[in-house]
Design an enzyme around this catalytic site. Structure first.
Site, short mmCIF file in Angstrom:
data_model
loop_
_atom_site.label_atom_id
_atom_site.label_comp_id
_atom_site.label_asym_id
_atom_site.label_seq_id
_atom_site.Cartn_x
_atom_site.Cartn_y
_atom_site.Cartn_z
N ASP A 1 21.25 7.98 56.43
CA ASP A 1 20.73 9.09 55.65
C ASP A 1 21.40 9.01 54.18
OD1 ASP A 1 22.88 10.01 56.79
OD2 ASP A 1 22.74 11.92 56.50
N HIS B 1 33.80 7.90 56.69
CA HIS B 1 32.92 8.28 57.97
C HIS B 1 32.37 7.14 58.52
CE1 HIS B 1 34.41 12.16 57.61
NE2 HIS B 1 33.74 12.37 56.42
#
Length: 319
Positions: free
Chosen positions: A11, A246
């Protein structure tokens, strides 16, 4: 030995942009495609970001596919204000990237994943860094892929620390708890790389200064992306004194599992409030003899950061 084949499910916000670059720069894997998802941005924006970044990095041969535009339990999706704050309204720090000359592929991302699983089997590494909606949909459409995909390494969840969108839940899992719960209840070989470990891997302006000094288009864009990210973290996570890698860590662990310490645990995801999106041990599976899920609980952050910079910097220098 042949390289592993990797599919990223992104995303595409800022840490996804870093994950994309890291996958391209990793000599031990071959990035064969990107599937778009919703989360940090709307799916069409994320797919455009991926295309633009691939063009910037000289990787126009990597196909990009449209995936789900909302969760398995809803009929629409709205970007959270905190996502826009952290990643910018367009997902890439409000930078206007040079627009790629190509479009996403006609084939749906779920079908691409299914076809790739049948083609590459245990050589396929699947790395979702957003919601697990596409993976759950692929499994539902063709359950056979559970026994074909080599490994799934997801960025999501939080086992030993609080979540980042609620005390219980991490953002990617919280976007589609039902899909994540479905995935965790298969026998897919899976590693969860959650906030427990990703928030130990931090970039600072020392690293972006190094990229800025390259004086290349890619170096300047990536320095601007990460500097924006660092500034956002000063508001959302001032105790970290940097920004967390992340999604790149999930890519790193997919190729080199030794980067993290893990425990084996059958997981479930709570799908009802007040703990919606919580990743936690499944009490119904505690005594199962077969456990196919690894949960990362610590990371060799110095080893990873060295690897990350030593791979990304030459790529950015070349473009």
């Amino acid at each position: 030995m042949s390289k592993k084949k990797m599919i990223l499910d992104l995303d595409t916000g800022i840490d996804d942009a870093l994950a994309l670059a890291y996958a391209l720069a990793d000599p031990d894997c071959d990035l064969i495609g990107i599937i778009g998802s919703y989360g940090n941005v709307y799916v069409n924006q994320g797919v455009q970001n991926s295309l633009d970044l691939l063009s910037l990095l000289g990787a126009e041969d990597v196909p990009v596919y449209l995936g789900a535009d909302h969760s398995s339990q809803t009929d629409s999706f709205t970007v959270l204000p905190v996502s826009a704050q952290i990643h910018g309204n367009n997902g890439v720090a409000n930078i206007q990237l040079p627009k790629a000359q190509r479009k996403p592929e006609q084939k749906n991302g779920v079908d691409f994943l299914i076809e790739s699983a049948h083609k590459y089997k245990d050589q396929l590494l699947f790395v979702p860094t957003g919601p697990l909606t596409n993976l759950a949909a692929a499994i539902k459409k063709d359950p056979e892929i559970i026994d074909l995909i080599g490994h799934v390494t997801l960025m999501g969840g939080a086992l030993t620390v609080p979540g980042n969108v609620s005390p219980a839940a991490e953002a990617n899992i919280h976007q589609d708890p039902a899909a994540a719960n479905d995935v965790f209840h298969t026998r897919l070989p899976l590693t969860m790389v959650g906030l427990d470990v990703t928030t130990r891997t931090l970039l600072t302006k020392k690293e972006t200064k190094c990229w800025r000094a390259l004086k290349t288009s890619a170096g300047l864009v990536y320095a601007d992306l990460v500097d924006y990210y660092i500034e956002a973290y000063k508001t959302t996570n001032p105790h970290l004194h940097g920004c967390a890698l992340h999604d790149p860590l999930a890519v790193g662990v997919a190729v080199d599992p030794s980067l993290v310490s893990k425990i084996k645990l059958n997981l479930k995801v709570d799908t009802e409030t007040p703990f919606e999106g919580r990743t936690i041990g499944d009490e119904a599976g505690l005594n199962d003899l077969s456990v196919t899920t690894d949960v990362a609980v610590n990371v060799d952050k110095n080893k990873f950061l060295d690897k990350f910079m030593n791979r990304l910097t030459p790529l950015l220098a070349a473009h």
